[in-house]
Design an enzyme around this catalytic site. Structure first.
Site, short mmCIF file in Angstrom:
data_model
loop_
_atom_site.label_atom_id
_atom_site.label_comp_id
_atom_site.label_asym_id
_atom_site.label_seq_id
_atom_site.Cartn_x
_atom_site.Cartn_y
_atom_site.Cartn_z
N ASP A 22 57.15 -21.42 48.75
CA ASP A 22 58.38 -20.75 49.18
C ASP A 22 58.76 -19.62 48.24
O ASP A 22 59.91 -19.15 48.28
CB ASP A 22 59.53 -21.77 49.24
N HIS A 66 51.21 -22.98 41.29
CA HIS A 66 52.52 -23.22 40.68
C HIS A 66 53.66 -22.96 41.65
O HIS A 66 54.75 -23.50 41.48
CB HIS A 66 52.66 -22.40 39.40
N GLY A 107 57.28 -26.71 47.68
CA GLY A 107 56.44 -26.10 48.71
C GLY A 107 56.19 -24.62 48.44
O GLY A 107 56.70 -24.05 47.47
#
Ligand code: HEM
Ligand SMILES: *[C@@H]1O[C@H](CO)[C@@H](O)[C@H](O)[C@H]1NC(C)=O
Ligand SMILES: *[C@@H]1O[C@H](CO)[C@@H](O)[C@H](O)[C@H]1NC(C)=O
Length: 340
Positions: A74, A66, A72
């Site tokens: 991050d 998720h 991305g």
């Protein structure tokens, strides 16, 4: 220039320096000099948490997916809502049940104590998910983590709703969803095997309670219907092998010998799927497309192959980049962006 204007310029310059453009190369020994031993710190906390509750392991395995599928890898999924940004990713309906946030906080605090301002929350998610999948599989799922990610500063529920697959998706919707992130049909099938562990809310499988026998074993449907009737929106194990023995005895007694003491990350998902004993619509849908169905058979037949391919797919997942030009930073606290 006024003093105030100079001050503003300095702040802007600092912000630019601190929020680097996030397109660096990842590497296995990224923290070798700057934070030696960081992986041991993460592993220690993950192992301790799983000893108390194996469910934390499943939560971490879902968290990597998720996080990485939305902007991305991050750590945008970790950001708490604020008055300025009340709808961060974790508030999205698609993120129902997402967990292990406290565990990530605990790991981050330990890592900050050792090497302040050095290790990103994004890397911590990958390390922790790697350790969880390794522990849940008795070491059969294993891989080296490439590190050096930066934490993003943007988190929007609408991005999560757009980019994450829904449990009601058809196989073509699933294929398209994975394709958008450059994942193949084979990888869709491999990664879906993560549903060998963890739990789901009844609201995520509501339609399964009235699905026809071609889609779900009627005895399993009865089991789920019974469990979902006892509370407003309870959770049930994703893997029938982790069900209550009493519920299984009452509905699918032939499955009793297959129940297990601990949830375990292995290829049983594919066996369950072929027996029409899986929770989500998206799971059984994999049987409705030729290539996907043949992969389900392949991974049911060869658990070692799944261990290896699942490891490789997590590595690929862990390398999904931030959007072009997105700014990244090393957050001090995983739930909020840095203040300048
Ligand atoms: C293929 C499309 C997928 C769909 C539609 C899907 C959907 C879901 C849903 C609806 C839940 C239950 C949420 C809840 O009701 O609380 C769930 C749980 C879970 N998913 Fe997926 N998922 C998909 C792929 C994946 C992938 C790729 C992974 C990881 C590699 C993954 C790992 C998990 C895990 C481990 C859980 C259990 C989480 C826990 O117990 O805390 N899923 N998934
Ligand atoms: C998928 O691959 C294309 C072509 O290599 C690339 O331009 C694109 O950025 C990739 N998408 C993602 C989400 O990585
Ligand atoms: C299962 O997969 C492993 C790993 O790729 C491979 O070495 C092995 O030969 C396969 N086993 C069978 C029975 O095909």
């Amino acid at each position: 220039m006024t003093t105030k204007a100079v001050a503003v310029l300095v702040v802007v310059a600092m912000a630019a320096a601190m929020a680097a453009e996030a397109s660096k190369e990842l590497s296995v020994d990224y923290y070798k000099k700057s934070c030696p031993g960081v992986e041991n710190v993460v592993k220690y906390h993950v192992a301790k948490a799983l000893k108390a509750n194996r469910g934390d392991g499943a939560a971490l395995v879902r968290l990597i997916f998720h996080d990485c599928f939305v902007r991305g890898c991050d750590a945008s999924v970790l950001l708490d809502p604020t008055p300025e940004n009340p709808e961060t990713e974790k508030t999205a309906p698609i993120n129902i049940g997402l967990a292990a946030f406290e565990l990530i906080d605990e790991i981050k605090a330990a890592v900050e104590e050792r090497c302040p301002g050095t290790v990103s929350c994004a890397d911590i998610i990958i390390y922790a998910a790697r350790d969880a999948s390794s522990l849940l599989s008795n070491g059969h799922v294993h891989f080296d983590v490439l590190a050096g990610r930066l934490d993003g500063r943007v988190s929007r529920a609408s991005d999560a709703q757009r980019d994450l697959p829904d449990s009601t998706f058809t196989v073509s919707e699933l294929i398209r969803n994975f394709r958008r992130k450059n994942f193949t049909i084979e990888e869709l099938v491999i990664l879906s095997g993560a549903h060998a562990v963890g739990v789901g809310h009844c609201s995520s499988l509501r339609a399964r309670l009235t699905a026809p026998p071609e889609q779900i074993l009627p005895a399993y449907r009865s089991l789920l219907a019974g469990k979902c009737a006892v509370a407003p929106d309870p959770v049930v194990p994703n893997n029938v092998r982790d069900e209550d023995p009493a519920a299984v005895a009452a509905t699918i007694p032939s499955f009793l010998p297959k129940l297990r003491k601990f949830e375990f990350l292995d290829n049983t998902y594919y066996h369950n799927n072929l027996a029409r004993i899986v929770t989500f619509n998206s799971d059984w849908q994999l049987l409705t497309e030729k290539e996907a169905r043949s992969k389900v058979h392949e991974y049911a037949d060869n658990g070692t192959l799944w261990d290896e391919d699942f490891s490789a797919s997590l590595v690929k997942l862990s390398q999904l980049p931030l959007p072009p030009k997105a700014k990244g930073e090393i957050r001090h606290h995983c739930r909020r962006v840095n203040a300048y």
